[in-house]
Design a protein around this motif. Structure first.
Motif, mmCIF file in Angstrom:
data_model
loop_
_atom_site.group_PDB
_atom_site.id
_atom_site.type_symbol
_atom_site.label_atom_id
_atom_site.label_comp_id
_atom_site.label_asym_id
_atom_site.label_seq_id
_atom_site.Cartn_x
_atom_site.Cartn_y
_atom_site.Cartn_z
ATOM 1 N N GLU A 72 0.954 -1.140 -0.078
ATOM 2 C CA GLU A 72 -0.101 -0.071 -0.142
ATOM 3 C C GLU A 72 0.810 1.158 0.135
ATOM 4 O OE1 GLU A 72 -3.140 2.285 2.847
ATOM 5 O OE2 GLU A 72 -3.123 -0.086 3.034
ATOM 6 N N GLY A 73 0.539 2.050 -0.802
ATOM 7 C CA GLY A 73 1.340 3.478 -0.981
ATOM 8 C C GLY A 73 2.471 3.062 -2.168
ATOM 9 N N GLY A 74 2.662 2.066 -2.557
ATOM 10 C CA GLY A 74 3.464 1.799 -3.753
ATOM 11 C C GLY A 74 3.395 2.289 -5.069
ATOM 12 N N PHE A 75 4.588 2.801 -5.734
ATOM 13 C CA PHE A 75 4.359 3.357 -7.105
ATOM 14 C C PHE A 75 5.367 2.608 -7.588
ATOM 15 C CE2 PHE A 75 5.074 7.112 -9.974
ATOM 16 C CZ PHE A 75 3.709 7.221 -10.688
ATOM 17 N N PHE A 76 4.786 1.984 -8.997
ATOM 18 C CA PHE A 76 5.397 1.319 -9.743
ATOM 19 C C PHE A 76 5.499 1.571 -11.235
ATOM 20 C CE2 PHE A 76 6.045 -2.801 -11.946
ATOM 21 C CZ PHE A 76 7.420 -3.389 -11.470
ATOM 22 N N ILE A 77 6.366 1.651 -11.817
ATOM 23 C CA ILE A 77 6.449 2.406 -13.070
ATOM 24 C C ILE A 77 6.950 1.118 -14.254
ATOM 25 C CG2 ILE A 77 7.312 4.295 -14.754
ATOM 26 C CD1 ILE A 77 7.619 5.888 -12.415
ATOM 27 N N VAL A 78 6.290 1.080 -15.255
ATOM 28 C CA VAL A 78 6.502 0.263 -16.266
ATOM 29 C C VAL A 78 6.932 0.753 -17.494
ATOM 30 C CG1 VAL A 78 5.941 -1.893 -17.876
ATOM 31 C CG2 VAL A 78 5.573 -1.729 -15.393
ATOM 32 N N GLN A 79 8.076 0.969 -17.976
ATOM 33 C CA GLN A 79 8.593 1.586 -19.376
ATOM 34 C C GLN A 79 8.098 0.827 -20.525
ATOM 35 O OE1 GLN A 79 12.324 3.786 -19.179
ATOM 36 N NE2 GLN A 79 12.685 2.563 -17.523
ATOM 37 N N GLN A 80 7.790 1.776 -21.478
ATOM 38 C CA GLN A 80 7.316 1.011 -22.688
ATOM 39 C C GLN A 80 8.480 0.011 -23.103
ATOM 40 O OE1 GLN A 80 7.837 3.415 -26.194
ATOM 41 N NE2 GLN A 80 6.756 2.258 -27.745
ATOM 42 N N LEU A 116 13.541 10.274 -17.379
ATOM 43 C CA LEU A 116 12.715 9.435 -16.658
ATOM 44 C C LEU A 116 13.293 7.999 -16.736
ATOM 45 C CD1 LEU A 116 10.117 8.822 -15.128
ATOM 46 C CD2 LEU A 116 8.841 8.702 -17.295
ATOM 47 N N SER A 117 13.637 7.537 -17.920
ATOM 48 C CA SER A 117 14.244 6.356 -18.203
ATOM 49 C C SER A 117 15.285 5.863 -17.367
ATOM 50 C CB SER A 117 14.772 6.003 -19.711
ATOM 51 O OG SER A 117 13.251 6.329 -20.576
ATOM 52 N N THR A 118 16.279 6.816 -17.356
ATOM 53 C CA THR A 118 17.433 6.646 -16.415
ATOM 54 C C THR A 118 17.217 6.605 -15.009
ATOM 55 O OG1 THR A 118 18.782 7.760 -18.073
ATOM 56 C CG2 THR A 118 19.741 7.494 -15.677
ATOM 57 N N LEU A 119 15.951 7.521 -14.420
ATOM 58 C CA LEU A 119 16.090 7.660 -13.037
ATOM 59 C C LEU A 119 15.487 6.378 -12.477
ATOM 60 C CD1 LEU A 119 15.717 9.389 -10.541
ATOM 61 C CD2 LEU A 119 13.523 10.236 -11.522
ATOM 62 N N ILE A 120 14.349 5.933 -13.456
ATOM 63 C CA ILE A 120 13.723 4.720 -12.804
ATOM 64 C C ILE A 120 14.193 3.342 -13.338
ATOM 65 C CG2 ILE A 120 11.527 5.861 -12.872
ATOM 66 C CD1 ILE A 120 10.620 4.610 -15.070
ATOM 67 N N ALA A 121 15.288 3.200 -14.247
ATOM 68 C CA ALA A 121 15.779 1.762 -14.822
ATOM 69 C C ALA A 121 16.264 1.027 -13.388
ATOM 70 C CB ALA A 121 17.058 2.125 -15.593
ATOM 71 N N GLU A 122 16.969 1.705 -12.373
ATOM 72 C CA GLU A 122 17.488 1.012 -11.325
ATOM 73 C C GLU A 122 16.284 0.861 -10.303
ATOM 74 O OE1 GLU A 122 20.262 -0.498 -11.064
ATOM 75 O OE2 GLU A 122 20.911 0.032 -13.079
ATOM 76 N N GLN A 123 15.150 1.847 -10.295
ATOM 77 C CA GLN A 123 14.333 1.704 -9.219
ATOM 78 C C GLN A 123 13.148 2.168 -9.692
ATOM 79 O OE1 GLN A 123 15.613 3.971 -5.972
ATOM 80 N NE2 GLN A 123 13.818 3.687 -4.711
ATOM 81 N N PRO A 124 12.364 1.030 -10.515
ATOM 82 C CA PRO A 124 11.016 1.154 -10.806
ATOM 83 C C PRO A 124 10.187 1.337 -9.576
ATOM 84 C CG PRO A 124 11.817 -0.971 -11.138
ATOM 85 C CD PRO A 124 12.738 -0.170 -10.568
ATOM 86 N N TYR A 125 10.229 0.896 -8.695
ATOM 87 C CA TYR A 125 9.170 0.651 -7.610
ATOM 88 C C TYR A 125 10.014 1.679 -6.483
ATOM 89 C CZ TYR A 125 6.467 -1.007 -3.512
ATOM 90 O OH TYR A 125 5.788 -0.769 -2.597
ATOM 91 N N ILE A 126 8.863 2.402 -5.819
ATOM 92 C CA ILE A 126 9.169 3.238 -4.501
ATOM 93 C C ILE A 126 7.925 3.318 -3.797
ATOM 94 C CG2 ILE A 126 8.433 5.058 -5.820
ATOM 95 C CD1 ILE A 126 10.509 6.768 -4.213
ATOM 96 N N LEU A 127 8.262 3.301 -2.582
ATOM 97 C CA LEU A 127 6.882 3.555 -1.554
ATOM 98 C C LEU A 127 6.961 4.831 -0.987
ATOM 99 C CD1 LEU A 127 4.990 1.933 0.222
ATOM 100 C CD2 LEU A 127 6.722 1.882 2.119
ATOM 101 N N LEU A 128 5.776 5.292 -1.681
ATOM 102 C CA LEU A 128 5.482 6.848 -1.321
ATOM 103 C C LEU A 128 4.705 6.949 0.142
ATOM 104 C CD1 LEU A 128 4.196 7.884 -4.828
ATOM 105 C CD2 LEU A 128 6.390 8.090 -3.828
ATOM 106 N N GLU A 129 5.393 7.983 0.881
ATOM 107 C CA GLU A 129 4.789 8.232 2.139
ATOM 108 C C GLU A 129 4.575 9.709 2.474
ATOM 109 O OE1 GLU A 129 6.152 4.932 5.050
ATOM 110 O OE2 GLU A 129 7.896 5.712 4.272
ATOM 111 N N GLY A 130 3.878 10.202 3.211
ATOM 112 C CA GLY A 130 3.761 11.592 3.571
ATOM 113 C C GLY A 130 3.497 12.585 2.281
#
Length: 293
Positions: A72-80, A116-130
């Protein structure tokens, strides 16, 4: 496989699925709380960028052969073009899916200042809080309120600006999350470098020597480090990427098995068939029949 946003949404609805849908032509869409069936061992190559925000429950999925647990609160990005697979979801799982076509992401105009591609390549998932989670929820709320106003001639441009602003802000939270992460050991760093190389080269190179030479190490050194760090051997990682790509093409395209074999740089259809059968346990044709039913 759907090639654009309209086709994707229409296929989704044709399958009897439900959920609140907001979309602007073939550019941008939001689906709240979609219903879907889990198809085990059924990888899918995403034709567009998809961002998933889990508002309740949890899920497990794979992205390019790596397994992620979404809370819950997780944000996951899938690139094309990335290969995804949904493994499991909890009974109370609830999420919002943001769909962005290549045309839309290119129109954001943030390539020079925010890759964006470089930023999330190593970390496609992040737990968003606050504040990070509040920012995402407010962004989604503004998009939901704006999209139904079909008479507004500027709604696409406004959504582009909102999306650009959100992802620029997300960069800060991702970097902050990375800074809070404990430093990785050399074995873990080497494994990450190796897997990144495999992601980029598995179609042309299935031999461990290529990756060892590229990293300036011996095959034995890489094998030992990767096995200790990931629990899988280096060759298992290479095979996993090759088979993942082959599985997607067999299940989701009309390419012949011969065309798939050559696309993955196998010398012949026969060689590809033996390789696939050794790793998966069934022939490419049997796999295609099974996943086309």
């Amino acid at each position: 496989m759907a090639k654009n946003l309209s086709e994707t949404i229409n296929q989704y609805l044709d399958c009897g699925n439900s959920g609140s849908i907001y979309s602007i032509g073939d550019d941008f869409g939001i689906i709240d709380n979609p219903t879907f069936d889990i198809l085990p061992n059924h990888p899918y190559r995403s034709p567009m960028a998809v961002a998933v925000f889990c508002s309740r429950g949890e899920a497990t999925g794979r992205l390019n052969a790596k397994t992620y647990h979404i809370a819950e609160g997780g944000f996951f990005i899938v690139q094309q073009g990335q290969i995804t697979e949904l493994v499991d979801v909890s009974n109370d799982f609830s999420a919002t899916y943001v769909l962005m076509t290549p045309h839309f992401t290119e129109s954001l105009g943030i390539g020079n200042t925010f890759d964006l591609s470089t930023l999330i390549a190593e970390q496609p998932y992040i737990l968003l809080e606050g504040r990070a989670r509040i920012a995402l929820e407010e962004y989604l709320s503004m998009c939901r309120n704006l999209i139904p106003e079909a008479q507004n001639p500027h709604r696409l441009e406004i959504v582009q600006l909102l999306t650009r602003a959100f992802f620029l802000g997300l960069g800060y939270f991702v970097h902050k999350s990375e800074a809070a992460t404990a430093p990785r050991g050399r074995q873990a760093e080497l494994t990450a470098e190796f897997i990144k190389l495999v992601e980029q080269n598995y179609r042309e190179h299935r031999d461990l020597k290529f990756y060892a030479d590229t990293l300036g190490l011996t095959p034995k050194h890489i094998s030992t480090a990767v096995k200790l760090s990931s629990g899988k051997s280096a060759m298992e990682w290479i095979e996993r990427y090759v088979i993942l790509d082959a599985s997607v093409q067999l299940a989701s395209t009309e390419r012949t098995i011969k065309e798939i074999a050559y696309d993955l740089n196998f010398p012949s259809q026969s060689f590809f068939g033996k390789y696939f059968c050794r790793v998966v346990g069934i022939s490419p044709m049997a796999y295609r029949r099974k996943h086309r039913q």
